[in-house]
Write an enzyme that holds these catalytic residues in place. Structure first.
Site, short mmCIF file in Angstrom:
data_model
loop_
_atom_site.label_atom_id
_atom_site.label_comp_id
_atom_site.label_asym_id
_atom_site.label_seq_id
_atom_site.Cartn_x
_atom_site.Cartn_y
_atom_site.Cartn_z
NE ARG A 119 -4.34 -0.28 2.42
CZ ARG A 119 -5.21 -1.26 2.64
NH1 ARG A 119 -4.86 -2.51 2.59
NH2 ARG A 119 -6.46 -0.96 2.88
NE ARG A 158 -16.26 -4.40 3.34
CZ ARG A 158 -15.04 -4.07 2.90
NH1 ARG A 158 -14.54 -4.70 1.85
NH2 ARG A 158 -14.35 -3.12 3.48
P1 ADP Z 1 -12.46 -4.78 -1.11
O1 ADP Z 1 -11.99 -6.14 -0.67
O2 ADP Z 1 -11.75 -4.31 -2.32
O3 ADP Z 1 -12.45 -3.76 0.01
P2 ADP Z 1 -15.04 -6.12 -1.40
O4 ADP Z 1 -14.75 -7.19 -2.37
O5 ADP Z 1 -15.19 -6.53 0.03
O6 ADP Z 1 -13.99 -4.91 -1.54
O7 ADP Z 1 -16.37 -5.38 -1.89
C1 ADP Z 1 -16.97 -4.34 -1.11
C2 ADP Z 1 -18.50 -4.48 -1.15
O8 ADP Z 1 -18.97 -4.26 -2.47
C3 ADP Z 1 -19.00 -5.86 -0.73
O9 ADP Z 1 -20.16 -5.71 0.02
C4 ADP Z 1 -19.27 -6.58 -2.07
O10 ADP Z 1 -20.34 -7.49 -1.95
C5 ADP Z 1 -19.61 -5.42 -3.00
N1 ADP Z 1 -19.04 -5.60 -4.36
C6 ADP Z 1 -17.86 -6.16 -4.70
N2 ADP Z 1 -17.66 -6.10 -6.04
C7 ADP Z 1 -18.75 -5.47 -6.54
C8 ADP Z 1 -19.13 -5.09 -7.87
N3 ADP Z 1 -18.36 -5.34 -8.93
N4 ADP Z 1 -20.32 -4.44 -8.01
C9 ADP Z 1 -21.10 -4.17 -6.95
N5 ADP Z 1 -20.79 -4.51 -5.67
C10 ADP Z 1 -19.64 -5.15 -5.46
P1 AMP Z 2 -8.37 -3.48 4.45
O1 AMP Z 2 -9.00 -4.68 5.09
O2 AMP Z 2 -7.45 -3.83 3.32
O3 AMP Z 2 -9.40 -2.43 4.08
O4 AMP Z 2 -7.43 -2.83 5.56
C1 AMP Z 2 -7.97 -2.38 6.81
C2 AMP Z 2 -6.94 -1.50 7.51
O5 AMP Z 2 -5.77 -2.27 7.84
C3 AMP Z 2 -6.41 -0.32 6.69
O6 AMP Z 2 -7.26 0.82 6.76
C4 AMP Z 2 -5.05 -0.08 7.38
O7 AMP Z 2 -5.20 0.60 8.62
C5 AMP Z 2 -4.59 -1.50 7.69
N1 AMP Z 2 -3.80 -2.08 6.59
C6 AMP Z 2 -4.12 -3.16 5.83
N2 AMP Z 2 -3.16 -3.43 4.94
C7 AMP Z 2 -2.18 -2.50 5.13
C8 AMP Z 2 -0.94 -2.23 4.51
N3 AMP Z 2 -0.48 -2.98 3.49
N4 AMP Z 2 -0.21 -1.18 4.96
C9 AMP Z 2 -0.65 -0.42 5.97
N5 AMP Z 2 -1.82 -0.60 6.59
C10 AMP Z 2 -2.60 -1.64 6.19
#
Ligand code: ADP
Ligand code: AMP
Length: 244
Positions: A119, A158
């Protein structure tokens, strides 16, 4: 730890056969080392299990690992909690340490999907150094490009099944029974940082610290841009094209 043959006798034949077939399929798959990158809610966690099963990779999500450490109140979790609650990044050293350890798992033998790591450019450089030492490199960076404007709805709706990582959405991908995992019947949870207010800082961190990582890998020619605003199935098709 090796499973004793007495334990194997306890495993139903159908499960043994399924695992055998999975291993035979996996033996034919090429190794892959992938990074999934994009803002919170772009769909990395939704697509990861599909890629993982198709290519027999391990799925390493630093956010999941950090949340587990926070829940278990380990020294790592205690250090990470404050930044995570505020939607800021935790320190590079902490996440590099957990990734270095996690990549050694047997399930990562055929390669890995990095979800939420690297990141920062420092994390990317450290990762590349670690891989170089093993004579390996990142094969592809899948950039889940999406406009910030649609992310609040995705994030605030979510729902997650913690133990499997399965993700639902109250409106866009609802479970059969609200709040319940379709497969196990166990309760779903909502993340503490999945609020509109914390999303603002998470997006700020993405634009300031993580976007440069996309430029870093673009210069190496490894980035494939996906249209992550499309419905999940269409994104899966784009992912499959990018990896074939
Ligand atoms: P990330 O892991 O990148 O944070 P997620 O895969 O958890 O994102 O997706 C975030 C939310 O959006 C979840 O509730 C998921 O069900 C929904 N979501 C994921 N991909 C799509 C898409 N292509 N279109 C609409 N909703 C989606
Ligand atoms: P995520 O589940 O990827 O949305 O991450 C949740 C939180 O974990 C982020 O908002 C950061 O605080 C921390 N985090 C996850 N991955 C990283 C990373 N590669 N570097 C720094 N912080 C991280």
């Amino acid at each position: 730890m090796a499973t004793a043959s007495a334990d194997l006798e306890e495993i139903p034949t159908v499960d043994l056969m399924t695992e055998l077939l999975r291993r035979m399929k996996c033996a034919t798959k090429p190794d892959k080392r992938l990074i999934l990158i994009g803002p919170p809610g772009c769909g990395k966690g939704t697509q990861s299990p599909i890629i993982k099963d198709e290519y027999c990779l391990c799925h390493l999500a630093t956010g999941d690992m950090l949340r587990a450490a926070v829940a278990a109140k380990t020294p790592l979790g205690v250090k990470a909690k404050e930044a995570m609650d505020k939607g800021e990044l935790v320190s590079d050293d902490l996440v590099i340490g957990i990734i270095d350890e996690a990549m050694k798992k047997t399930s990562c033998q055929k390669g890995f999907i990095l979800d939420g790591f690297p990141r920062t450019v420092v994390q990317a450089q450290k990762l590349d150094e670690m891989l170089e030492k093993q004579g390996a490199k990142i094969d592809k960076v899948l950039n889940f490009a999406v406009d910030d404007a649609i992310l609040e709805e995705r994030i605030t709706g979510r729902w997650i099944h913690s133990s499997s990582g399965r993700t639902y959405h109250s409106k866009l991908a609802p479970p059969k029974v609200p709040g319940i995992d379709d497969i196990t019947g166990e309760p779903l949870i909502q993340r503490k940082d999945d609020t509109a207010a914390v999303l603002k800082s998470r997006l700020e961190a993405f634009h300031r610290q993580t976007k440069p990582v996309i430029d870093y890998y673009s210069k190496k020619g490894s980035v494939v841009n996906l249209h992550a605003e499309k419905p999940p199935k269409e994104v899966t098709v784009e992912v499959q094209k990018a990896l074939s």
